[in-house]
Design a protein around this motif. Structure first.
Motif, PDB file in Angstrom:
ATOM      1  N   ILE A  60       0.837  -1.194   0.000  1.00  0.00           N
ATOM      2  CA  ILE A  60       0.000   0.000   0.000  1.00  0.00           C
ATOM      3  C   ILE A  60       0.879   1.254   0.000  1.00  0.00           C
ATOM      4  N   LEU A  63       2.164   1.771  -3.487  1.00  0.00           N
ATOM      5  CA  LEU A  63       1.060   2.130  -4.385  1.00  0.00           C
ATOM      6  C   LEU A  63       0.667   3.601  -4.199  1.00  0.00           C
ATOM      7  N   LEU A  64       0.579   4.023  -2.939  1.00  0.00           N
ATOM      8  CA  LEU A  64       0.188   5.408  -2.671  1.00  0.00           C
ATOM      9  C   LEU A  64       1.258   6.390  -3.144  1.00  0.00           C
ATOM     10  N   THR A  65       2.508   6.066  -2.844  1.00  0.00           N
ATOM     11  CA  THR A  65       3.599   6.942  -3.273  1.00  0.00           C
ATOM     12  C   THR A  65       3.567   7.113  -4.783  1.00  0.00           C
ATOM     13  N   GLU A  66       3.375   5.989  -5.459  1.00  0.00           N
ATOM     14  CA  GLU A  66       3.402   6.017  -6.910  1.00  0.00           C
ATOM     15  C   GLU A  66       2.179   6.746  -7.471  1.00  0.00           C
ATOM     16  N   MET A  67       1.049   6.554  -6.834  1.00  0.00           N
ATOM     17  CA  MET A  67      -0.163   7.224  -7.288  1.00  0.00           C
ATOM     18  C   MET A  67      -0.008   8.736  -7.161  1.00  0.00           C
ATOM     19  N   TYR A  71       0.190  11.450 -10.342  1.00  0.00           N
ATOM     20  CA  TYR A  71      -0.687  12.604 -10.560  1.00  0.00           C
ATOM     21  C   TYR A  71       0.024  13.930 -10.378  1.00  0.00           C
ATOM     22  N   ARG A  86      -7.769  15.102  -8.062  1.00  0.00           N
ATOM     23  CA  ARG A  86      -7.824  13.715  -8.501  1.00  0.00           C
ATOM     24  C   ARG A  86      -7.469  12.763  -7.357  1.00  0.00           C
ATOM     25  N   ALA A  89     -10.200  12.497  -5.037  1.00  0.00           N
ATOM     26  CA  ALA A  89     -11.303  11.705  -5.598  1.00  0.00           C
ATOM     27  C   ALA A  89     -11.051  10.213  -5.425  1.00  0.00           C
ATOM     28  N   ILE A  90      -9.805   9.810  -5.584  1.00  0.00           N
ATOM     29  CA  ILE A  90      -9.469   8.398  -5.393  1.00  0.00           C
ATOM     30  C   ILE A  90      -9.721   8.007  -3.940  1.00  0.00           C
ATOM     31  N   GLN A  93     -13.471   7.655  -3.151  1.00  0.00           N
ATOM     32  CA  GLN A  93     -13.988   6.375  -3.626  1.00  0.00           C
ATOM     33  C   GLN A  93     -13.692   5.257  -2.627  1.00  0.00           C
ATOM     34  N   VAL A  94     -12.441   5.236  -2.158  1.00  0.00           N
ATOM     35  CA  VAL A  94     -12.018   4.195  -1.220  1.00  0.00           C
ATOM     36  C   VAL A  94     -12.774   4.317   0.103  1.00  0.00           C
ATOM     37  N   LEU A 127      -8.033   0.563   9.264  1.00  0.00           N
ATOM     38  CA  LEU A 127      -7.054   1.093   8.318  1.00  0.00           C
ATOM     39  C   LEU A 127      -5.641   1.110   8.889  1.00  0.00           C
ATOM     40  N   TRP A 152       0.958   6.727   7.295  1.00  0.00           N
ATOM     41  CA  TRP A 152       1.328   6.987   5.912  1.00  0.00           C
ATOM     42  C   TRP A 152       2.362   8.082   5.767  1.00  0.00           C
ATOM     43  N   PHE A 187      -5.173  12.170  -0.047  1.00  0.00           N
ATOM     44  CA  PHE A 187      -5.756  10.835  -0.098  1.00  0.00           C
ATOM     45  C   PHE A 187      -6.508  10.480   1.201  1.00  0.00           C
TER      46      PHE A 187
END
Lengths: 226, 186
Positions: A60, A63-67, A71, A86, A89-90, A93-94, A127, A152, A187
């Motif tokens: 995770i 993934l977050l760092t890369e996301m 963007y 953006r 928004a991700i 959704q989560v 979480l 995080w 996020f």
């Protein structure tokens, strides 16, 4: 589908990673009347049988760092506000989907404070394996959630030249670090907003870092009109 | 220093910090969804996911080497075996198997029966060309790139497209000889 029915810990096969909005809301409409509607394993039985599935934290994290990098550095390198929207928004959704899952076998929250306590305790524990450390409110629709060791950001390093916050000697480096950091906060803000809005509390959420990496304040407000 | 024995994937996975997989799965799903909205073209999304995976892979390989204590693999066969048995296990908590070797040992398939990325996922009709798990192929490519192996990773079978398992074909394109910045006798 197979996967859901076999290993779902929940009553209903909801929540889809990549699915049309319409089919989600259709299922949601059925929810209040569904006692026994879905002949699926119940939460308790399944939880006894298998442990909650886990993945390594690095998954995770990376993934977050890369996301965020994708963007804020690639898609919208010169438009941080668009990148932020953006990323938020991700998160939304989560949060929306997670709160749907975690409230599945709970009675409806009687008031907003109940829902917010749920976010601070159960939701946060799912979480981050810890609860929110402090919850404050001004009783006028603003709440402040404080996490003293926000996972995080805990391993994020700040540009060493920006270490001396007091003397302001390198404002650019400091700004850069702060901006990079704030990108990572959109996020979790989105997650909280999504979760609360799913619980019927529309709100705005913002985050503030006072002393990194120790402390993150997530404050949010909602209008009193609801 | 005495050499340290390599650790099994299970042992590492038991010792690393873990998080609830739902969060990971749903986050990945939300990212794919957002990319589909932003990029519109499914092909573009595939490319972007692969790129993200590559960037993750080149960093993840460090953690992998640090935690697994694996020694240098003698050949590509051993490398893919380590990826399937240790790599997948220590990060995703699932084990993969390696099959379908070609004659000269440069091309094989990694078969994944269980994949946490696709829990809860159904592809709508509009996304039929999407390789939903394309990030995984990127990760493998990136990680192998960092250990001097140029590879090509493609999806052969995909559960989301109606197959029974996930199958990734890994093809070794070339092994870049390592250039030592230091002298031989050091």
């Amino acid at each position: 589908m197979r996967e859901e029915i076999n290993s779902s810990k929940w009553h209903r096969p909801v929540i889809v990673g990549c699915m049309k909005e319409s089919s989600l809301s259709n299922r949601k409409l059925r929810y209040p009347t569904t006692l026994g509607y879905w002949a699926l394993p119940t939460f308790e039985r399944d939880r006894d049988r298998e442990m909650v599935r886990e993945v390594s934290e690095s998954c995770i994290d990376s993934l977050l760092t890369e996301m965020v990098a994708c963007y804020s550095n690639r898609f919208y390198a010169n438009k941080p506000e668009l990148a932020a929207r953006r990323i938020e928004a991700i998160g939304y959704q989560v949060g929306h989907q997670l709160s749907e899952r975690y409230t599945m076998e709970r009675p409806r929250f009687s008031d907003h404070l109940e829902a917010i306590k749920f976010i601070c305790k159960d939701f946060w524990s799912e979480l981050f394996k810890k609860q929110i450390d402090n919850l404050k409110t001004n009783h006028r629709g603003t709440f402040v959630l404080q996490d003293n060791k926000f996972r995080w950001l805990a391993r994020m390093s700040v540009d060493p030249s920006a270490d001396n916050v007091e003397d302001n000697s390198s404002p650019t480096a400091e700004n850069k670090a702060a901006q990079a950091m704030s990108m990572h906060l959109y996020f979790p803000c989105g997650i909280i907003r999504g979760a609360l809005s799913n619980l019927g509390i529309p709100c705005t959420v913002s985050a503030d870092i006072s002393s990194l990496p120790a402390c993150v304040y997530l404050s949010f407000l909602y209008s009193n009109e609801f | 220093m005495a050499p340290v024995a390599p650790r099994s994937g299970d042992a590492i996975f038991a010792n690393v910090e873990r998080v609830n997989a739902e969060l990971f799965t749903l986050t990945y799903g939300a990212i794919v969804r957002q990319l589909l909205t932003d990029l519109e073209e499914v092909e573009e999304v595939n490319k972007q996911l692969d790129q993200m995976g590559y960037n993750i892979g080149i960093r993840l390989v460090d953690e992998f080497l640090a935690k697994s204590n694996v020694s240098r693999c003698v050949d590509f066969r051993e490398t893919t075996d380590v990826i399937a048995k240790v790599g997948f296990k220590m990060f995703l908590g699932v084990t993969a198997s390696v099959t379908n070797w070609d004659a000269d040992g440069t091309c094989c398939s990694i078969v994944l029966e269980d994949n946490p990325l696709v829990d809860f996922v159904e592809l709508p009709d509009t996304c039929q060309g999407l390789y939903y798990c394309n990030i995984l192929s990127g990760v493998i490519r990136g990680a192998l790139d960092m250990v001097s192996m140029k590879t090509e990773v493609t999806w052969i079978r995909d559960v989301l497209r109606g197959d029974d398992v996930f199958e990734l074909q890994v093809k070794l394109l070339k092994q870049v000889p390592e250039e030592y910045p230091y002298k031989d006798d050091e």
